[in-house]
Design a protein around this motif. Structure first.
Motif, PDB file in Angstrom:
ATOM      1  N   SER A 106       0.841  -1.206   0.000  1.00 23.74           N
ATOM      2  CA  SER A 106       0.000   0.000   0.000  1.00 23.74           C
ATOM      3  C   SER A 106       0.864   1.239   0.000  1.00 23.74           C
ATOM      4  CB  SER A 106      -0.914   0.027   1.235  1.00 23.74           C
ATOM      5  OG  SER A 106      -0.182   0.437   2.386  1.00 23.74           O
ATOM      6  N   VAL A 107       0.226   2.349  -0.293  1.00 17.34           N
ATOM      7  CA  VAL A 107       0.826   3.647   0.005  1.00 17.34           C
ATOM      8  C   VAL A 107       0.764   3.844   1.524  1.00 17.34           C
ATOM      9  CG1 VAL A 107       0.226   4.698  -2.196  1.00 17.34           C
ATOM     10  CG2 VAL A 107      -1.435   4.728  -0.327  1.00 17.34           C
ATOM     11  N   ALA A 108       1.515   4.802   2.039  1.00 21.08           N
ATOM     12  CA  ALA A 108       1.368   5.170   3.450  1.00 21.08           C
ATOM     13  C   ALA A 108       0.117   6.033   3.592  1.00 21.08           C
ATOM     14  CB  ALA A 108       2.595   5.932   3.937  1.00 21.08           C
ATOM     15  N   ARG A 109      -0.720   5.690   4.556  1.00 23.33           N
ATOM     16  CA  ARG A 109      -1.949   6.449   4.789  1.00 23.33           C
ATOM     17  C   ARG A 109      -1.960   6.977   6.225  1.00 23.33           C
ATOM     18  NH1 ARG A 109      -6.263   6.141   1.097  1.00 23.33           N
ATOM     19  NH2 ARG A 109      -7.128   7.703   2.513  1.00 23.33           N
ATOM     20  N   ASP A 114      -6.040   3.968  11.643  1.00 25.10           N
ATOM     21  CA  ASP A 114      -5.278   2.722  11.760  1.00 25.10           C
ATOM     22  C   ASP A 114      -4.259   2.561  10.637  1.00 25.10           C
ATOM     23  OD1 ASP A 114      -6.788   2.077   9.538  1.00 25.10           O
ATOM     24  OD2 ASP A 114      -7.586   0.199  10.353  1.00 25.10           O
ATOM     25  N   GLY A 115      -4.025   3.617   9.875  1.00 19.43           N
ATOM     26  CA  GLY A 115      -3.052   3.562   8.793  1.00 19.43           C
ATOM     27  C   GLY A 115      -3.423   2.639   7.649  1.00 19.43           C
ATOM     28  N   ILE A 119      -7.953  -2.505   6.182  1.00 20.81           N
ATOM     29  CA  ILE A 119      -8.092  -2.849   4.765  1.00 20.81           C
ATOM     30  C   ILE A 119      -7.100  -3.965   4.409  1.00 20.81           C
ATOM     31  CG2 ILE A 119      -8.004  -1.990   2.404  1.00 20.81           C
ATOM     32  CD1 ILE A 119     -10.346  -0.883   3.941  1.00 20.81           C
ATOM     33  N   PHE A 120      -5.896  -3.906   4.971  1.00 22.12           N
ATOM     34  CA  PHE A 120      -4.942  -5.006   4.794  1.00 22.12           C
ATOM     35  C   PHE A 120      -5.552  -6.316   5.300  1.00 22.12           C
ATOM     36  CE2 PHE A 120      -1.245  -2.122   4.242  1.00 22.12           C
ATOM     37  CZ  PHE A 120      -0.528  -2.842   3.296  1.00 22.12           C
ATOM     38  N   ASP A 146       2.220   2.523  15.548  1.00 20.71           N
ATOM     39  CA  ASP A 146       1.036   2.155  16.327  1.00 20.71           C
ATOM     40  C   ASP A 146       0.917   0.634  16.431  1.00 20.71           C
ATOM     41  OD1 ASP A 146      -1.540   2.866  17.642  1.00 20.71           O
ATOM     42  OD2 ASP A 146      -2.353   1.734  15.958  1.00 20.71           O
ATOM     43  N   GLU A 147       1.041   0.124  17.637  1.00 19.68           N
ATOM     44  CA  GLU A 147       1.040  -1.322  17.863  1.00 19.68           C
ATOM     45  C   GLU A 147      -0.317  -1.955  17.570  1.00 19.68           C
ATOM     46  OE1 GLU A 147       2.590  -4.475  21.305  1.00 19.68           O
ATOM     47  OE2 GLU A 147       2.750  -2.305  21.614  1.00 19.68           O
ATOM     48  N   ALA A 148      -1.393  -1.242  17.871  1.00 22.35           N
ATOM     49  CA  ALA A 148      -2.737  -1.786  17.641  1.00 22.35           C
ATOM     50  C   ALA A 148      -2.989  -2.014  16.150  1.00 22.35           C
ATOM     51  CB  ALA A 148      -3.791  -0.843  18.217  1.00 22.35           C
ATOM     52  N   SER A 149      -2.484  -1.131  15.304  1.00 18.76           N
ATOM     53  CA  SER A 149      -2.650  -1.292  13.858  1.00 18.76           C
ATOM     54  C   SER A 149      -1.902  -2.527  13.368  1.00 18.76           C
ATOM     55  CB  SER A 149      -2.145  -0.045  13.123  1.00 18.76           C
ATOM     56  OG  SER A 149      -2.918   1.085  13.466  1.00 18.76           O
ATOM     57  N   LEU A 150      -0.683  -2.712  13.855  1.00 18.38           N
ATOM     58  CA  LEU A 150       0.073  -3.905  13.488  1.00 18.38           C
ATOM     59  C   LEU A 150      -0.651  -5.169  13.946  1.00 18.38           C
ATOM     60  CD1 LEU A 150       2.618  -5.309  12.391  1.00 18.38           C
ATOM     61  CD2 LEU A 150       3.687  -4.930  14.633  1.00 18.38           C
ATOM     62  N   GLN A 151      -1.241  -5.122  15.131  1.00 18.83           N
ATOM     63  CA  GLN A 151      -1.959  -6.293  15.659  1.00 18.83           C
ATOM     64  C   GLN A 151      -3.126  -6.683  14.753  1.00 18.83           C
ATOM     65  OE1 GLN A 151      -1.215  -7.905  19.074  1.00 18.83           O
ATOM     66  NE2 GLN A 151      -2.079  -9.404  17.654  1.00 18.83           N
TER      67      GLN A 151
END
Length: 299
Positions: A106-109, A114-115, A119-120, A146-151
């Motif tokens: 993806s592009v960086a959002r 959640d960045g 969608i990922f 952001d750890e929550a987004s990675l999770q």
């Protein structure tokens, strides 16, 4: 004395122009489903070879990046697109291509809370629903740490979690926009802590002013966070506005770096002038999983 900013391309930088039926089929499919590929947006030198072999790296979350990295050809600006149906369209295209291994980036959002992690995750699940035997690799941004987004992404259980450090630590702030070298290493380390059985992967591009010892140190830094797969390629300047190429590495030097990487314990190292992060990606998932099974059996 004025510095020569434009290095002539050496003979070994040769792009294979193969534009047969498969290439055109994939191009037409991407247009019909209004999908983006990093192959096109980042002007990847392997697009002809990969598309001729019915392999493509999908780029989700639009084609406008909120960052302006000095090496990257992707458009930058204020994104206007967030399509919640995009995961299903990617899955439809992957099914039509009958992919065995699918790469999603993806592009960086940075404009999204959640960045784009949800969608990922949705894309991984949609591909699995249509192609249960297709492995899915995701090449993610840093989600601003952001750890929550990675999770969210790790909970969807991709077959490979890829995040690129891009360059050596000394040059990171000059080459990348907003991304931080240590933050990238921390992301890879957290990914392993969340899902120890999912191989992690990263990439380094050469030719932007790094020293040999710094490349080896970057390898050591990646292995210190248990990164499994490494890809190393030559930086090619996409336009006069981007970073200039400081040096072209020879195929022999890339071969030496592959050996250095394997000595350090990477399960797979792809190293060559035209290597990019998802080049021969389908081969990397198999070797990484075999390596991890071997390590588990010994412990």
């Amino acid at each position: 004395m004025a510095k020569n900013l434009q290095q002539p391309k050496p003979d070994w930088i040769r792009i294979k122009l193969t534009t047969g039926e498969n290439y055109q089929d994939i191009k037409d499919m991407m247009r019909s489903k209004t999908l983006h590929t990093v192959c096109e947006e980042a002007r990847c030198p392997n697009i002809y070879e990969c598309w001729a072999n019915r392999t493509a790296t999908f780029m989700i979350l639009g084609d406008i990046c909120t960052r302006a990295c000095r090496f990257c050809a992707v458009n930058t600006g204020k994104p206007t697109e967030l399509d919640l149906q995009e995961p299903e369209r990617v899955a439809e295209a992957a099914e039509k291509m009958n992919l065995r291994h699918c790469v999603v980036t993806s592009v960086a959002r940075d404009d999204l809370q959640d960045g784009g992690a949800s969608i990922f995750a949705g894309t991984i699940k949609a591909i699995r629903a249509r192609l249960p035997f297709c492995s899915v690799e995701v090449l993610i941004p840093d989600f601003q740490g952001d750890e929550a987004s990675l999770q969210i992404v790790m909970d969807a259980k991709p077959d490979i979690l890829n995040h690129n450090i891009e360059t050596v630590e000394r040059l990171s702030d000059r080459v990348r926009a907003r991304a931080k070298y240590r933050r990238s290493l921390e992301l890879l380390q957290r990914a392993k802590a969340m899902q120890a059985d999912i191989p992690t992967k990263s990439s380094i591009m050469l030719g932007v002013g790094e020293e040999w010892d710094e490349i080896l140190q970057a390898m050591d830094d990646l292995r210190a966070v248990d990164c499994d797969i490494l890809t190393i390629g030559q930086y090619l300047q996409p336009s006069p506005q981007h970073l200039h190429v400081e040096k072209y590495y020879t195929p022999e030097q890339f071969a030496m770096l592959k050996e250095e990487g394997l000595k350090r314990g990477f399960s797979h190292v792809e190293s060559g002038p035209l290597v990019r992060s998802s080049y021969h990606a389908h081969e990397q998932v198999d070797s990484a999983k075999k390596h991890m099974k071997g390590v588990s059996a010994q412990s």
